[in-house]
Design a protein around this motif. Structure first.
Motif, PDB file in Angstrom:
ATOM      1  N   LEU A 300       0.744  -1.156   0.066  1.00 54.78           N
ATOM      2  CA  LEU A 300       0.086  -0.010  -0.037  1.00 54.78           C
ATOM      3  C   LEU A 300       0.990   1.354   0.065  1.00 54.78           C
ATOM      4  CD1 LEU A 300      -2.801   1.123   0.104  1.00 54.78           C
ATOM      5  CD2 LEU A 300      -2.639   0.989   2.529  1.00 54.78           C
ATOM      6  N   ARG A 301       1.944   1.242   0.796  1.00 55.39           N
ATOM      7  CA  ARG A 301       2.610   2.401   0.967  1.00 55.39           C
ATOM      8  C   ARG A 301       3.616   2.852  -0.269  1.00 55.39           C
ATOM      9  NH1 ARG A 301       4.631   6.568   0.975  1.00 55.39           N
ATOM     10  NH2 ARG A 301       5.790   7.630   2.573  1.00 55.39           N
ATOM     11  N   GLY A 302       4.330   1.704  -1.065  1.00 56.95           N
ATOM     12  CA  GLY A 302       4.943   1.930  -2.169  1.00 56.95           C
ATOM     13  C   GLY A 302       4.808   0.965  -3.319  1.00 56.95           C
ATOM     14  N   GLY A 303       3.882   0.087  -3.228  1.00 58.02           N
ATOM     15  CA  GLY A 303       3.620  -0.813  -4.446  1.00 58.02           C
ATOM     16  C   GLY A 303       3.225  -0.384  -5.723  1.00 58.02           C
ATOM     17  N   ASP A 304       2.633   0.913  -5.408  1.00 57.15           N
ATOM     18  CA  ASP A 304       1.999   1.391  -6.870  1.00 57.15           C
ATOM     19  C   ASP A 304       3.046   2.261  -7.786  1.00 57.15           C
ATOM     20  OD1 ASP A 304       2.278   3.395  -4.646  1.00 57.15           O
ATOM     21  OD2 ASP A 304       0.384   4.512  -5.399  1.00 57.15           O
ATOM     22  N   VAL A 305       4.236   2.573  -7.018  1.00 58.35           N
ATOM     23  CA  VAL A 305       5.403   3.164  -7.703  1.00 58.35           C
ATOM     24  C   VAL A 305       6.634   2.370  -7.724  1.00 58.35           C
ATOM     25  CG1 VAL A 305       6.672   5.203  -7.709  1.00 58.35           C
ATOM     26  CG2 VAL A 305       4.166   5.378  -7.090  1.00 58.35           C
ATOM     27  N   PHE A 306       6.887   1.812  -6.716  1.00 56.61           N
ATOM     28  CA  PHE A 306       8.540   1.129  -6.501  1.00 56.61           C
ATOM     29  C   PHE A 306       8.412  -0.312  -6.829  1.00 56.61           C
ATOM     30  CE2 PHE A 306       8.276   5.163  -3.797  1.00 56.61           C
ATOM     31  CZ  PHE A 306       9.020   5.788  -4.288  1.00 56.61           C
ATOM     32  N   MET A 307       9.174  -0.852  -7.727  1.00 56.56           N
ATOM     33  CA  MET A 307       9.333  -2.320  -7.721  1.00 56.56           C
ATOM     34  C   MET A 307       9.803  -2.852  -6.605  1.00 56.56           C
ATOM     35  SD  MET A 307      10.970  -4.349 -10.995  1.00 56.56           S
ATOM     36  CE  MET A 307      12.606  -3.986 -10.575  1.00 56.56           C
ATOM     37  N   LEU A 308      10.847  -2.229  -5.867  1.00 57.11           N
ATOM     38  CA  LEU A 308      11.489  -2.728  -4.466  1.00 57.11           C
ATOM     39  C   LEU A 308      10.484  -3.109  -3.715  1.00 57.11           C
ATOM     40  CD1 LEU A 308      14.105  -3.649  -3.242  1.00 57.11           C
ATOM     41  CD2 LEU A 308      14.082  -1.103  -2.471  1.00 57.11           C
ATOM     42  N   ALA A 309       9.448  -2.272  -3.463  1.00 52.33           N
ATOM     43  CA  ALA A 309       8.248  -2.349  -2.341  1.00 52.33           C
ATOM     44  C   ALA A 309       7.729  -3.669  -2.737  1.00 52.33           C
ATOM     45  CB  ALA A 309       7.384  -1.420  -2.484  1.00 52.33           C
ATOM     46  N   ILE A 310       7.147  -3.884  -4.068  1.00 51.80           N
ATOM     47  CA  ILE A 310       6.433  -5.313  -4.513  1.00 51.80           C
ATOM     48  C   ILE A 310       7.592  -6.369  -4.172  1.00 51.80           C
ATOM     49  CG2 ILE A 310       5.415  -6.363  -6.246  1.00 51.80           C
ATOM     50  CD1 ILE A 310       4.851  -3.730  -7.433  1.00 51.80           C
ATOM     51  N   VAL A 311       8.634  -6.306  -4.276  1.00 43.80           N
ATOM     52  CA  VAL A 311       9.793  -7.369  -4.220  1.00 43.80           C
ATOM     53  C   VAL A 311       9.747  -7.749  -2.733  1.00 43.80           C
ATOM     54  CG1 VAL A 311      12.134  -8.159  -4.208  1.00 43.80           C
ATOM     55  CG2 VAL A 311      11.196  -6.877  -6.008  1.00 43.80           C
ATOM     56  N   VAL A 312       9.908  -6.660  -1.768  1.00 43.97           N
ATOM     57  CA  VAL A 312       9.932  -6.883  -0.332  1.00 43.97           C
ATOM     58  C   VAL A 312       8.781  -7.503   0.151  1.00 43.97           C
ATOM     59  CG1 VAL A 312      10.179  -5.754   1.863  1.00 43.97           C
ATOM     60  CG2 VAL A 312      11.593  -5.124  -0.117  1.00 43.97           C
ATOM     61  N   GLY A 313       7.807  -6.939  -0.210  1.00 41.44           N
ATOM     62  CA  GLY A 313       6.368  -7.420   0.084  1.00 41.44           C
ATOM     63  C   GLY A 313       5.915  -8.915  -0.330  1.00 41.44           C
ATOM     64  N   VAL A 314       6.421  -9.140  -1.578  1.00 42.90           N
ATOM     65  CA  VAL A 314       6.380 -10.477  -2.137  1.00 42.90           C
ATOM     66  C   VAL A 314       6.865 -11.590  -1.335  1.00 42.90           C
ATOM     67  CG1 VAL A 314       6.909 -12.246  -3.750  1.00 42.90           C
ATOM     68  CG2 VAL A 314       5.889 -10.030  -4.295  1.00 42.90           C
ATOM     69  N   ASN A 315       8.167 -11.284  -0.735  1.00 45.69           N
ATOM     70  CA  ASN A 315       8.917 -12.211   0.151  1.00 45.69           C
ATOM     71  C   ASN A 315       8.211 -12.130   1.491  1.00 45.69           C
ATOM     72  OD1 ASN A 315      11.712 -13.033  -0.759  1.00 45.69           O
ATOM     73  ND2 ASN A 315      11.516 -11.037  -1.686  1.00 45.69           N
ATOM     74  N   LEU A 316       7.656 -11.136   1.963  1.00 49.64           N
ATOM     75  CA  LEU A 316       7.033 -11.251   3.293  1.00 49.64           C
ATOM     76  C   LEU A 316       5.829 -11.932   3.222  1.00 49.64           C
ATOM     77  CD1 LEU A 316       7.545  -7.568   4.719  1.00 49.64           C
ATOM     78  CD2 LEU A 316       8.475  -9.439   5.722  1.00 49.64           C
TER      79      LEU A 316
END
Length: 404
Positions: A300-316
């Motif tokens: 929610l915080r950064g997944g709409d802009v930053f690919m790194l946020a999606i990568v971190v979130g996917v791992n979690l």
């Protein structure tokens, strides 16, 4: 009388069965990075393409309900061979689907018969040493996790580099056919000594509601598993649509790679089997819930802009889902050794039913509010897990106070 083969007599049986779990379960998830391509191919809407993902989850739940109970009676070697043959044929048919609705129905058929992992896991647990069931479940889950992760990566890459999503289904059929030739020799002829080969199929099915009603821990594990997997599925059923839009503009291959990006978190999860053996399954459930909630916060915080946020979130999220799965199965397999396949049936039907609902919720949330809608849907489903854990804690406290 000849002694029936056991897992310990076949060298490399556990690694081979873990690998087979991965290849088989991949058939459930290979459609997810292809949904946007499928929608374009058939000139269908995102919600129509979402029926393929929903059909995959529903089919897997049906297969677990109707097929897996037979593992408490049938020769698992023969059962696995039949299932692999049927899966191979169904994948070939799905690869030549004439419409999106036909593909959804054929995908449902594929996943109904690709329930080999849920046959193999109770087989492996049946020979685990006392106090080692969590470790064995963790080992088998390693294969499942790799299959789930790599299925998205491989299917997305195959579709993009061949220019056709159908090629992914043909590759899956080839891999499944290879298992048909190799896997049976590593499986014992009977899941456990003393199983009742004369127990009727109908009696196996009618015993499922009785097991559900008999064991509180089974009901709790099923509810937690369904909610957590619903959140997991809501995310993965919509990720390809999100990544296809600006600022990312990714194709199916790049969307599939996010399965691989999540490998680190998911591959750590099997170690939670040892934690469940040592500290109890509920402690691992709490850890699982916290990681999943944090994942959706990152999305929610950064997944709409930053690919790194999606990568971190996917791992979690991968860690949260898989660690919770291990904890739940370690809990239920202790309830009745004579009915492990059926206990697993009840649990997995509920879990994948939750996954189907989660996929539908995710695609609906995407249609209404895009990425933010998906994130809030994930939060709500993880919140259900938190409520269940809180209620369990309150019930145990009251029971302890009543006893004292």
């Amino acid at each position: 009388m000849e002694t029936p083969p056991t897992l310990t007599t076949a060298r490399g049986a556990i690694p081979m069965m873990a690998a087979a779990c991965g290849i088989a379960v991949a058939n459930v998830y290979l459609c997810q990075p292809l949904l946007s391509v499928m929608a374009s191919s058939f000139h269908a809407s995102a919600s129509a393409a979402g029926l393929v993902a929903t059909g995959a989850q529903v089919g897997y739940a049906l297969g677990i309900l109707l097929v897996v109970p037979m593992a408490d009676r049938a020769d698992p070697r023969r059962l696995v061979r039949v299932l692999l043959g049927m899966t191979c044929v169904a994948l070939l048919c799905a690869g030549f689907s004439p419409s999106i609705h036909a593909l959804a129905l054929l995908t449902l058929l594929v996943t109904t018969v690709t329930v080999v992992p849920q046959v193999l896991i109770p087989v492996a647990v049946s020979v685990a040493a006392p106090g080692e069931s969590g470790r064995v479940v963790g080992t088998m889950q390693s294969g499942l996790i790799l299959g789930i992760l790599l299925s998205r990566t491989v299917s997305g890459a195959v579709a993009q580099f061949t220019g056709n999503w159908r090629a992914s289904y043909l590759v899956a059929a080839f891999l499944t056919g290879s298992l048909f030739l190799v896997l049976p020799r590593f499986i014992p002829q009977r899941a456990r000594a003393g199983s009742d080969p004369d127990q009727s199929y109908l009696s196996l099915l009618t015993s499922l509601p009785k097991l559900f009603l008999a064991y509180r821990d089974l009901r709790f594990s099923a509810a937690v598993g369904a909610s957590m997997f619903g959140a997991f599925s809501a995310f993965w059923a919509t990720l390809a649509f999100h990544l296809a839009q600006p600022p990312f503009g990714f194709g199916s291959a790049q969307a599939g790679l996010f399965g691989l990006w999540g490998a680190a978190g998911a591959l750590i999860a099997p170690f939670c089997g040892r934690l469940a053996d040592r500290f109890g399954a509920t402690a691992v459930n709490v850890l699982s819930m916290c990681c999943a909630a944090l994942a959706f916060a990152v999305f929610l915080r950064g997944g709409d802009v930053f690919m790194l946020a999606i990568v971190v979130g996917v791992n979690l999220l991968d860690f949260g889902n898989q660690s919770g799965q291990i904890a739940n199965q370690a809990r239920i397999f202790k309830l009745d050794p004579a009915a492990r396949a059926r206990l697993n049936t009840v649990y997995m039907v509920c879990t994948f039913g939750g996954g189907a609902v989660g996929s539908a919720i995710g695609t609906t949330a995407w249609a209404v509010s895009a990425w933010r809608g998906v994130c809030f849907a994930g939060f709500a489903l993880v919140g259900v897990v938190g409520c269940l854990l809180l209620l369990r804690s309150m019930f145990r406290s009251r029971r302890a106070a009543a006893v004292s």
